[in-house]
Design an enzyme around this catalytic site. Structure first.
Site, PDB file in Angstrom:
ATOM      1  N   TYR A   1       0.827  -1.204   0.000  1.00  0.00           N
ATOM      2  CA  TYR A   1       0.000   0.000   0.000  1.00  0.00           C
ATOM      3  C   TYR A   1       0.867   1.262   0.000  1.00  0.00           C
ATOM      4  CZ  TYR A   1      -3.565  -3.395   1.264  1.00  0.00           C
ATOM      5  OH  TYR A   1      -4.390  -4.490   1.282  1.00  0.00           O
TER       6      TYR A   1
ATOM      7  N   HIS B   1      -0.224 -12.014   0.815  1.00  0.00           N
ATOM      8  CA  HIS B   1      -0.997 -11.020   0.067  1.00  0.00           C
ATOM      9  C   HIS B   1      -1.368 -11.530  -1.330  1.00  0.00           C
ATOM     10  CE1 HIS B   1      -1.339  -6.346  -0.399  1.00  0.00           C
ATOM     11  NE2 HIS B   1      -2.447  -6.975  -0.743  1.00  0.00           N
TER      12      HIS B   1
HETATM   13  P1  NAD Z   1     -13.213   0.021   0.648  1.00  0.00           P
HETATM   14  O1  NAD Z   1     -14.337  -0.647  -0.035  1.00  0.00           O
HETATM   15  O2  NAD Z   1     -13.089  -0.132   2.113  1.00  0.00           O
HETATM   16  O3  NAD Z   1     -13.263   1.574   0.247  1.00  0.00           O
HETATM   17  C1  NAD Z   1     -12.338   2.500   0.752  1.00  0.00           C
HETATM   18  C2  NAD Z   1     -12.584   3.862   0.138  1.00  0.00           C
HETATM   19  O4  NAD Z   1     -13.860   4.334   0.553  1.00  0.00           O
HETATM   20  C3  NAD Z   1     -11.567   4.918   0.583  1.00  0.00           C
HETATM   21  O5  NAD Z   1     -11.369   5.831  -0.484  1.00  0.00           O
HETATM   22  C4  NAD Z   1     -12.281   5.623   1.730  1.00  0.00           C
HETATM   23  O6  NAD Z   1     -11.841   6.949   1.883  1.00  0.00           O
HETATM   24  C5  NAD Z   1     -13.721   5.570   1.286  1.00  0.00           C
HETATM   25  N1  NAD Z   1     -14.683   5.528   2.405  1.00  0.00           N
HETATM   26  C6  NAD Z   1     -14.575   4.855   3.573  1.00  0.00           C
HETATM   27  N2  NAD Z   1     -15.671   5.044   4.327  1.00  0.00           N
HETATM   28  C7  NAD Z   1     -16.504   5.864   3.612  1.00  0.00           C
HETATM   29  C8  NAD Z   1     -17.781   6.399   3.854  1.00  0.00           C
HETATM   30  N3  NAD Z   1     -18.451   6.142   4.955  1.00  0.00           N
HETATM   31  N4  NAD Z   1     -18.332   7.196   2.888  1.00  0.00           N
HETATM   32  C9  NAD Z   1     -17.674   7.460   1.756  1.00  0.00           C
HETATM   33  N5  NAD Z   1     -16.457   6.972   1.465  1.00  0.00           N
HETATM   34  C10 NAD Z   1     -15.881   6.170   2.390  1.00  0.00           C
HETATM   35  O7  NAD Z   1     -11.876  -0.466  -0.076  1.00  0.00           O
HETATM   36  P2  NAD Z   1     -10.386  -0.782   0.443  1.00  0.00           P
HETATM   37  O8  NAD Z   1      -9.829   0.348   1.231  1.00  0.00           O
HETATM   38  O9  NAD Z   1      -9.653  -1.257  -0.747  1.00  0.00           O
HETATM   39  O10 NAD Z   1     -10.587  -2.046   1.392  1.00  0.00           O
HETATM   40  C11 NAD Z   1     -10.564  -1.950   2.802  1.00  0.00           C
HETATM   41  C12 NAD Z   1      -9.269  -2.452   3.388  1.00  0.00           C
HETATM   42  O11 NAD Z   1      -9.187  -3.863   3.242  1.00  0.00           O
HETATM   43  C13 NAD Z   1      -8.003  -1.910   2.720  1.00  0.00           C
HETATM   44  O12 NAD Z   1      -7.684  -0.631   3.194  1.00  0.00           O
HETATM   45  C14 NAD Z   1      -7.000  -2.977   3.089  1.00  0.00           C
HETATM   46  O13 NAD Z   1      -6.550  -2.782   4.415  1.00  0.00           O
HETATM   47  C15 NAD Z   1      -7.857  -4.255   3.017  1.00  0.00           C
HETATM   48  N6  NAD Z   1      -7.752  -4.933   1.707  1.00  0.00           N
HETATM   49  C16 NAD Z   1      -6.928  -5.997   1.593  1.00  0.00           C
HETATM   50  C17 NAD Z   1      -6.767  -6.638   0.378  1.00  0.00           C
HETATM   51  C18 NAD Z   1      -5.810  -7.802   0.291  1.00  0.00           C
HETATM   52  O14 NAD Z   1      -5.207  -8.140   1.286  1.00  0.00           O
HETATM   53  N7  NAD Z   1      -5.663  -8.436  -0.840  1.00  0.00           N
HETATM   54  C19 NAD Z   1      -7.445  -6.183  -0.744  1.00  0.00           C
HETATM   55  C20 NAD Z   1      -8.320  -5.113  -0.606  1.00  0.00           C
HETATM   56  C21 NAD Z   1      -8.476  -4.494   0.627  1.00  0.00           C
END
Ligand code: NAD
Length: 333
Positions: free
Chosen positions: A56, A122
């Site tokens: 990230y 990952h």
């Molecule tokens: P997400 O679906 O959680 O969306 C995050 C986005 O939505 C960000 O831009 C954030 O600012 C925005 N957001 C958050 N809350 C909001 C709200 N209430 N209203 C409007 N916008 C809002 O997507 P993500 O961040 O990709 O996934 C969550 C977490 O999961 C990641 O940060 C990561 O830690 C993890 N993740 C892991 C993997 C992996 O390990 N392969 C893949 C994807 C995500």
């Protein structure tokens, strides 16, 4: 805050987890001061699960999270990852034992700690199954012996490689992203029964489908086809008529899944944190949910190609972007 068991680890985790990828500017530049405030407030509100990765922001998210957690490390459960370091295959990936050991040492320095609670592989769809079983998982177990991590997990997008590993390996947690939310519920049939049977903790990441399910909409690098975005725009208008924000409906939907230990949402802003917290324990408006599901039905369960072809779930569509634009978004500082 509500807490749930993290599988058989004995840990109690907050049902809302803090996804730290936005701290690495994955969704655009952020204000680090606001990022720090969001982390502080999240901990104050009882969020005790933080997920990050060297990938990230190409180490930026770990660096920032390490600083933001200063003096608070022992209040939280910290998860990071090994195996993915860049966007493109093959240069951005390395699941070898040697790189795994090196990567964990580097993560520990950036995160300013001497142990990781949950160490995850990952995006397993980018690896050959045999390498994971013969090299990566034994390396994680060795790191556990050395006290550098407490539990081990796997993460990914495609469900078939996650399922194969869950069925054959002794792992503690499984993180699936974008496969259980208002747009895609394929996790339910294809993976939930396995994690339940094996006692593996399920972490449901990206409940907003990486920002598609928000009024702001998807980032430019998002891989889903345009018809998904168009359908969501219609759903947003329906929500607005009901004075509801689609992000809240999406969060309530994810939080109501009974098998999930943690709903992991990416955050870097206090206003998002506060909105997301409000959805815990909030009953979902069933009538609105049905209306939204009907609108999204034509684009339901569309998933895109990711990783090695041998690992693709059957029926995956081509990606809309190859993710290259994402590289330009990362601005350090
Ligand atoms: P997400 O679906 O959680 O969306 C995050 C986005 O939505 C960000 O831009 C954030 O600012 C925005 N957001 C958050 N809350 C909001 C709200 N209430 N209203 C409007 N916008 C809002 O997507 P993500 O961040 O990709 O996934 C969550 C977490 O999961 C990641 O940060 C990561 O830690 C993890 N993740 C892991 C993997 C992996 O390990 N392969 C893949 C994807 C995500």
């Amino acid at each position: 805050m509500q807490f749930r068991k993290l599988g058989r680890t004995g840990l109690k985790v907050s049902v809302l987890g803090f996804g730290a990828s936005p701290l690495g500017a994955e969704f655009g530049p952020i204000d680090p001061y606001e990022g720090q405030k969001t982390v502080d407030e999240a901990i104050g509100e009882g969020i005790n699960y933080f997920d990050v990765a060297p990938y990230y922001g190409r180490t930026l998210a770990e660096e920032r999270l390490g600083k933001f957690l200063k003096g608070k490390r022992n209040k939280i459960i910290l998860a990071t990852k090994v195996g993915r370091y860049g966007i493109n295959y093959p240069e951005g990936f390395d699941y070898s034992a040697g790189k795994t050991y090196q990567s964990v040492d580097d993560s520990l320095k950036r995160l300013q700690t001497d142990y990781i609670d949950i160490l995850q592989i990952h995006d397993v769809e980018y690896a050959h199954y045999n390498q994971l079983v013969d090299e990566t998982i034994p390396a994680l177990l060795q790191l556990k012996e050395q006290g550098k991590c407490r539990f081990i997990g796997i993460t990914g997008y495609h469900l078939s490689p996650l399922k194969k590993l869950a069925e054959s390996q002794k792992i503690d947690t499984l993180l699936s992203y974008c496969r259980y939310n208002l747009l895609d519920q394929s996790l339910e049939e294809r993976l939930t029964p396995t994690v339940k049977e094996k006692g593996i903790a399920l972490i449901n990441a990206s409940p907003l489908h990486m920002r598609v399910l928000t009024e702001k909409g998807a980032p430019s690098w998002h891989p889903a086809p345009d018809k998904v975005f168009k359908a969501v725009r219609k759903a947003i208008r329906i929500c607005q008529k009901h004075h509801q924000n689609i992000a809240n409906l999406a969060m309530q939907f994810a939080l109501s899944h009974p098998v999930t230990s943690i709903v992991l949402v990416g955050m870097s802003k206090t206003r998002h944190l506060r909105e997301n917290l409000k959805n815990i324990g909030q009953a979902i408006d069933q009538e609105l949910l049905q209306e939204v599901m009907t609108i999204l039905e034509p684009v339901k369960n569309i998933y895109w190609e990711e990783g090695l072809p041998e690992n693709h779930d059957q029926g995956a569509v081509k990606k809309r972007t190859m993710g290259l634009e994402r590289e330009h978004k990362i601005k350090r500082g």
